[in-house]
Design an enzyme around this catalytic site. Structure first.
Site, PDB file in Angstrom:
ATOM      1  N   GLU A  85      -4.381   6.331  -5.396  1.00 23.55           N
ATOM      2  CA  GLU A  85      -3.143   5.692  -5.843  1.00 23.55           C
ATOM      3  C   GLU A  85      -2.892   5.948  -7.328  1.00 23.55           C
ATOM      4  O   GLU A  85      -1.744   6.097  -7.749  1.00 23.55           O
ATOM      5  CB  GLU A  85      -3.218   4.186  -5.556  1.00 23.55           C
ATOM      6  CG  GLU A  85      -3.205   3.923  -4.059  1.00 23.55           C
ATOM      7  CD  GLU A  85      -3.667   2.523  -3.684  1.00 23.55           C
ATOM      8  OE1 GLU A  85      -2.811   1.668  -3.497  1.00 23.55           O
ATOM      9  OE2 GLU A  85      -4.886   2.304  -3.573  1.00 23.55           O
TER      10      GLU A  85
ATOM     11  N   HIS B  62       0.835  -1.222   0.000  1.00 23.95           N
ATOM     12  CA  HIS B  62       0.000   0.000   0.000  1.00 23.95           C
ATOM     13  C   HIS B  62       0.864   1.265   0.000  1.00 23.95           C
ATOM     14  O   HIS B  62       0.417   2.326   0.441  1.00 23.95           O
ATOM     15  CB  HIS B  62      -0.922   0.073   1.242  1.00 23.95           C
ATOM     16  CG  HIS B  62      -1.978  -0.980   1.302  1.00 23.95           C
ATOM     17  ND1 HIS B  62      -2.307  -1.614   2.476  1.00 23.95           N
ATOM     18  CD2 HIS B  62      -2.784  -1.509   0.351  1.00 23.95           C
ATOM     19  CE1 HIS B  62      -3.283  -2.493   2.248  1.00 23.95           C
ATOM     20  NE2 HIS B  62      -3.579  -2.449   0.966  1.00 23.95           N
TER      21      HIS B  62
END
Ligand code: ADP
Length: 409
Positions: A385, A180
Site C-alpha cells: 500500500e 483496503h
C-alpha cells in the site's frame, strides 16, 4: 524524487521514505505508543542500520519531528536535509463520497476531510493529525491524501446501496464504501502484470486477508463490489470483527443482555470474529496451532472462515459474469498455504486447477499457484500500500508541474 509516506493511527505512526527513481525504500519505521507510557521509535535503513529510540512522545507532531530528525541524522539518517523531501503522501481511511481518487491536500480538502470524520471517527482524526503535523513541520512541502475508500467509488449504485429508507442514505451518507482500496488496487494491477495480461480485460477477485479482511470484485480494472461496507465490520469473518451478521442478532442481544450502543459496537468489532468463535485468539497462527492440537472450536472457526471467503468468491464471480483470477494478499493470504488451499477446495467448477505442490510452504512471495492450463489463475501477491501512496503522490505532483501549476501552500 523523495517521498515520505505516513500512516497515522490513534497511537502509532508508520512511515517509509521512498526514492522514486529507484523505487527503493531508503528507510522505514514506526512510532508506537504515542501519548502512552513506553513510547518508542524503530527505524530501519536500507543498508540494515537499525535504531531503537525510547522516551516519552506526547503527540503525533513530536513523533513526526523525531522521525524527521532520525531521517536527517548524521549517524542513522538517509538524507542530508529536509530540502531533499519532495512530498508527503498520507494514508487517509475514509474519503466518503467526496473523493474517488488521491488529491493534493489544500485547505478545502482538509475541510472536506473533517466532514468525513463522522464516517470514520477512530481513523480520520489521527490521519488529520499527521497532516497538520507535517504542515507545521515542513510547511513548504506538498502533501497528498490517498484514501482507502477511493478505489471502490466506481461501484454501481445497486451494489453500494443498502435497502434502508432512501432518505437515510441522503441524510447520513449511509451506503457501502469499502476499505483496503489501495491494497485491492495494487494487487489487481500487479497480478495482471504477473501473467502478462491487461487488468482492463479481466475479471479479478482480490482477497485481502489480514486482521481486517475484505474481498473485492474488480471488473475491467475497476471495483464493482467489495465486502466491507459503511464500516469495516461487514463481510468476511475477521480477527475480532463478526463480518456479515443478521441484524436481528444484534437487536436481540441488545435486548437480552441489556447492551448499550457502545457495548454492542465493541461486541461486533472487538469480541467477535475468530476470537469470539474460537475463544483462543484473534491471531490466525495461534488458532491454527490450536486446531492442529485438536481444539474443536478452533476447527469450527477455521471452517467458517474458509466457507465465508468461498461464498464471496462464488457471488462475485456471478456479479461479474465470469472470473479470470483470484488473488490472495494480507498477512494470512500471503503466508498461509493452508488458508489458500482450503478456500479454493471445491471451487474447481469455476475453472481452477490448483497446484497444491507449488502452494505448499509458500510465504510472502509473488507466485502463480495454478497449473499452466488453468482457465482461472490463482495468485499470491504481497500487498504494498505504501508504494501506491508514494506513486499517487508523485503522479499528482508531476501532473501539476506538467500543467504548469505553481504549487502554492
Ligand atoms: P493487519 O490487518 O493488522 O495489517 P496483517 O496483514 O499483518 O494484519 O495480518 C495479520 C494476520 O496474519 C494475523 O492473524 C497472523 O496470524 C496472520 N499470519 C501471519 N503469518 C501467518 C502464517 N504463516 N500463517 C497463518 N497466518 C499468518
Amino acid at each position: 524524487m523523495k517521498i515520505i509516506v505516513l500512516n497515522c493511527g490513534s497511537s502509532s505512526i508508520k512511515y517509509q521514505l521512498f526514492d522514486m527513481a529507484s523505487r527503493q525504500v531508503l528507510a522505514k519505521g514506526v512510532v508506537e505508543k504515542i501519548g502512552l507510557h513506553g513510547s518508542f521509535i524503530k527505524n530501519e535503513r536500507i543498508d540494515g542500520d537499525k535504531l531503537l529510540l525510547e522516551g516519552d512522545i506526547y503527540d503525533h507532531q513530536s513523533g513526526i519531528e523525531y522521525v524527521l530528525g532520525i531521517l536527517t541524522s548524521v549517524k542513522h539518517g538517509s538524507i542530508s536535509n529536509f530540502e531533499e523531501i519532495d512530498a508527503v503522501g498520507h494514508r487517509v481511511v475514509h474519503g466518503g463520497e467526496k473523493f474517488n481518487s488521491s488529491v493534493l491536500i489544500t485547505d478545502e480538502v482538509i475541510r472536506m476531510l473533517e466532514e468525513c470524520i463522522d464516517l470514520a471517527p477512530l481513523h480520520n482524526p489521527p490521519n488529520l493529525k499527521g497532516i497538520f503535523a507535517m504542515q507545521a513541520l515542513l510547511p513548504n512541502i506538498p502533501q497528498v491524501s490517498v484514501f482507502d475508500t477511493a478505489f471502490h467509488q466506481t461501484m454501481p449504485d445497486y451494489a453500494y446501496m443498502y435497502a434502508i429508507p432512501f432518505p437515510l442514505y441522503k441524510k447520513y451518507g449511509i451506503r457501502r464504501y469499502g476499505f483496503h482500496g489501495t491494497s485491492h488496487r495494487y494487487v489487481s494491477q500487479r497480478g495482471a502484470e504477473m501473467v502478462g495480461m491487461n487488468k482492463k480485460d479481466m475479471k479479478i477477485i482480490t482477497c485481502h486477508l489480514g486482521n481486517g479482511a475484505s474481498v473485492a470484485a474488480i471488473s475491467n480494472g475497476v471495483s464493482i463490489d467489495t465486502s466491507m461496507g459503511l464500516t469495516p465490520v461487514e463481510g468476511l469473518i475477521m480477527g475480532t470483527r463478526s463480518g456479515d451478521l443478521d441484524l436481528g442478532v444484534l437487536t436481540y442481544l441488545m435486548m437480552k443482555e441489556e447492551l448499550d450502543i457502545s457495548t454492542a459496537n465493541t461486541l461486533i468489532n472487538k469480541h467477535s470474529g475468530m476470537l469470539g468463535i474460537t475463544g483462543v485468539s484473534s491471531d490466525m497462527r495461534e488458532i491454527m496451532t490450536a486446531a492442529y492440537e485438536g481444539n474443536e472450536r478452533a476447527k469450527l472457526g477455521l471452517n467458517m472462515y474458509h466457507y465465508r471467503i468461498r461464498k464471496y468468491i462464488g457471488s462475485y464471480a456471478a456479479a461479474m459474469g465470469g472470473l479470470d483470477m483470484i488473488i490472495f494478499t494480507g498477512g494470512i493470504g500471503e503466508n498461509s498455504d493452508y488458508t489458500r488451499s482450503e478456500v479454493v477446495k471445491g471451487l474447481e467448477f469455476l475453472g481452477i486447477d490448483f497446484d497444491y505442490d507449488r502452494n505448499n510452504g509458500l510465504r510472502g512471495e509473488e507466485m502463480v499457484l495454478t497449473k499452466e492450463h488453468s482457465r482461472v489463475k490463482v495468485l499470491v501477491v504481497p500487498t504494498n500500500e505504501e508504494l501506491i501512496i508514494a506513486q499517487d503522490t508523485m503522479d499528482i505532483l508531476e501532473n501539476m508541474k506538467n500543467q504548469g501549476y505553481k504549487i502554492d501552500y
